[in-house]
Scaffold this motif. Structure first.
Motif, PDB file in Angstrom:
ATOM      1  N   TYR A  35       1.116  -1.346   0.260  1.00  0.00           N
ATOM      2  CA  TYR A  35      -0.231  -0.556   0.248  1.00  0.00           C
ATOM      3  C   TYR A  35       1.012   1.305   0.274  1.00  0.00           C
ATOM      4  O   TYR A  35      -0.001   2.353  -0.188  1.00  0.00           O
ATOM      5  CB  TYR A  35      -0.696   0.159   1.249  1.00  0.00           C
ATOM      6  N   PRO A  85     -10.402  -3.805   2.034  1.00  0.00           N
ATOM      7  CA  PRO A  85     -11.021  -5.277   0.746  1.00  0.00           C
ATOM      8  C   PRO A  85     -10.124  -5.175  -0.650  1.00  0.00           C
ATOM      9  O   PRO A  85      -9.984  -3.643  -0.614  1.00  0.00           O
ATOM     10  CB  PRO A  85     -12.901  -4.742   0.778  1.00  0.00           C
ATOM     11  N   LYS A  86     -10.116  -6.046  -1.210  1.00  0.00           N
ATOM     12  CA  LYS A  86      -9.082  -6.545  -2.429  1.00  0.00           C
ATOM     13  C   LYS A  86      -9.933  -5.245  -3.009  1.00  0.00           C
ATOM     14  O   LYS A  86      -8.944  -3.858  -4.412  1.00  0.00           O
ATOM     15  CB  LYS A  86      -8.772  -7.083  -3.082  1.00  0.00           C
ATOM     16  N   SER A  87     -10.736  -4.776  -3.191  1.00  0.00           N
ATOM     17  CA  SER A  87     -11.474  -3.823  -4.564  1.00  0.00           C
ATOM     18  C   SER A  87     -11.299  -2.159  -3.878  1.00  0.00           C
ATOM     19  O   SER A  87     -10.882  -1.814  -5.113  1.00  0.00           O
ATOM     20  CB  SER A  87     -13.125  -3.850  -4.748  1.00  0.00           C
ATOM     21  N   VAL A  88     -11.143  -1.955  -2.929  1.00  0.00           N
ATOM     22  CA  VAL A  88     -10.719  -0.771  -2.167  1.00  0.00           C
ATOM     23  C   VAL A  88      -8.846  -0.253  -2.769  1.00  0.00           C
ATOM     24  O   VAL A  88      -8.806   0.521  -3.769  1.00  0.00           O
ATOM     25  CB  VAL A  88     -11.395  -0.030  -0.689  1.00  0.00           C
ATOM     26  N   SER A  89      -8.133  -1.323  -2.417  1.00  0.00           N
ATOM     27  CA  SER A  89      -6.643  -0.780  -2.622  1.00  0.00           C
ATOM     28  C   SER A  89      -7.012  -1.040  -3.911  1.00  0.00           C
ATOM     29  O   SER A  89      -5.874   0.326  -4.979  1.00  0.00           O
ATOM     30  CB  SER A  89      -5.941  -1.926  -1.901  1.00  0.00           C
ATOM     31  N   ILE A  90      -7.295  -2.078  -4.644  1.00  0.00           N
ATOM     32  CA  ILE A  90      -6.781  -2.105  -6.404  1.00  0.00           C
ATOM     33  C   ILE A  90      -7.668  -0.760  -6.998  1.00  0.00           C
ATOM     34  O   ILE A  90      -6.779  -0.043  -7.775  1.00  0.00           O
ATOM     35  CB  ILE A  90      -7.781  -2.897  -7.010  1.00  0.00           C
ATOM     36  N   ALA A  91      -8.211  -0.462  -6.634  1.00  0.00           N
ATOM     37  CA  ALA A  91      -9.181   0.988  -7.412  1.00  0.00           C
ATOM     38  C   ALA A  91      -8.282   2.051  -7.408  1.00  0.00           C
ATOM     39  O   ALA A  91      -7.815   3.114  -8.211  1.00  0.00           O
ATOM     40  CB  ALA A  91     -10.576   1.249  -6.598  1.00  0.00           C
ATOM     41  N   THR A 142      -6.998   8.985  -1.747  1.00  0.00           N
ATOM     42  CA  THR A 142      -7.237   6.763  -1.712  1.00  0.00           C
ATOM     43  C   THR A 142      -6.396   6.644  -0.425  1.00  0.00           C
ATOM     44  O   THR A 142      -6.868   5.797   0.414  1.00  0.00           O
ATOM     45  CB  THR A 142      -8.428   6.728  -2.324  1.00  0.00           C
TER      46      THR A 142
END
Length: 137
Positions: A27, A105-111, A120
């Motif tokens: 991150y 969640p992975k979706s937040v970090s990927i975005a 973010t």
């Protein structure tokens, strides 16, 4: 999300310092984000601020990070565990420490990573730190 993982070997636990506490994680790739002491346990041991290698290594060795005195009595007990080979193996019961990883969640970090969204990413890091404080108090 909270993901606990036990560290069983002192040598692996000490490597953990340089792999995770001294440099951060994906991150914060490219940034040096050292680990910090927090919570009642750290307070009881007189630990505050940035985690140092000496303090961490002493704790891994079951020693008080300030005085060097032994913290707990070592029990040389073992347990039986099924290995990947289907055979029963004897394993040490000792846990050096538990690593509790807080992550979104992975979706937040990927975005955030794909969009190169530093605002973010800062929010993710702030939220993870807030989660740690809630869980340790």
């Amino acid at each position: 999300m909270l993901a606990p993982k036990a560290q069983y070997r002192v040598s692996d636990a000490k490597k953990y310092f340089w792999e995770h506490l001294a440099i951060g994680d994906y991150y914060t790739e490219g940034l040096q984000v050292p680990g910090h002491w927090f919570g009642k346990g750290a307070e009881n041991l007189g630990l505050a601020g940035v985690t140092t290698e000496e303090q961490f290594a002493r704790l891994c060795d079951n020693l008080h990070p300030q005085t060097g005195q032994r913290l707990t009595q070592r029990q040389k007990t073992t347990r039986a565990e099924m290995g990947a080979d289907g055979m029963e193996h004897e394993r040490a019961n000792r846990r050096v420490f538990y690593d509790f990883t807080f992550s979104p969640p992975k979706s937040v970090s990927i975005a955030a990573l794909v969009g190169n969204d530093s605002a973010t990413m800062r929010k993710i890091i702030t939220a993870a730190r807030a989660s740690q404080m809630i869980c340790t108090n």
